[in-house]
Design a protein around this motif. Sequence first.
Motif, PDB file in Angstrom:
ATOM      1  N   TYR A  95       0.824  -1.198   0.000  1.00 13.68           N
ATOM      2  CA  TYR A  95       0.000   0.000   0.000  1.00 13.68           C
ATOM      3  C   TYR A  95       0.860   1.251   0.000  1.00 13.68           C
ATOM      4  O   TYR A  95       2.015   1.218   0.410  1.00 13.68           O
ATOM      5  N   ASN A  98      -1.182   6.406   2.524  1.00 13.48           N
ATOM      6  CA  ASN A  98      -2.585   6.813   2.606  1.00 13.48           C
ATOM      7  C   ASN A  98      -3.546   5.627   2.519  1.00 13.48           C
ATOM      8  O   ASN A  98      -4.588   5.617   3.163  1.00 13.48           O
ATOM      9  N   GLU A  99      -3.196   4.624   1.714  1.00  9.08           N
ATOM     10  CA  GLU A  99      -4.065   3.462   1.572  1.00  9.08           C
ATOM     11  C   GLU A  99      -4.161   2.634   2.857  1.00  9.08           C
ATOM     12  O   GLU A  99      -5.149   1.949   3.085  1.00  9.08           O
ATOM     13  N   ARG A 102      -7.316   3.660   4.878  1.00 10.50           N
ATOM     14  CA  ARG A 102      -8.669   3.625   4.314  1.00 10.50           C
ATOM     15  C   ARG A 102      -9.500   2.591   5.080  1.00 10.50           C
ATOM     16  O   ARG A 102      -8.991   1.572   5.550  1.00 10.50           O
TER      17      ARG A 102
END
Length: 122
Positions: A95, A98-99, A102
């Motif tokens: 990832y 930021n991912e 999520r």
Amino acid sequence: MNTHTPSGHTNAITASRVIGTAVYNMSGDHIGSIEDVMLEKMSNGIMFAVIGFGGFLGIGEKYHAIPWSALDYDEEKGGYVVPFTKAQLEAGPSYSINELTRGDGTLARDESYSYYKVDPYW
């Protein structure tokens, strides 16, 4: 009550001591370092360790959500060892920073625990 990990270390450790610690695979290869830990606020637990590897000087680096329980500290190496091969880690879910957050981190957590076949803590 025993408060030690399988390698004999205590259960409690500060996040500042963990972040930046080297991570090795079972063959002894240095695969990266712990960039961060993802905390689950509601249960006061650690969701996963964020391990960075695959980039060069921070460019193109991908981050892997590794189940916290899969890491074991090795005093001789001065770092954590994960029971996965280099090929498993390279093929595992990765990832951007930021991912990882999520879905409140649960998407990366669930993919990671499933891929590495680690029993969920939740």
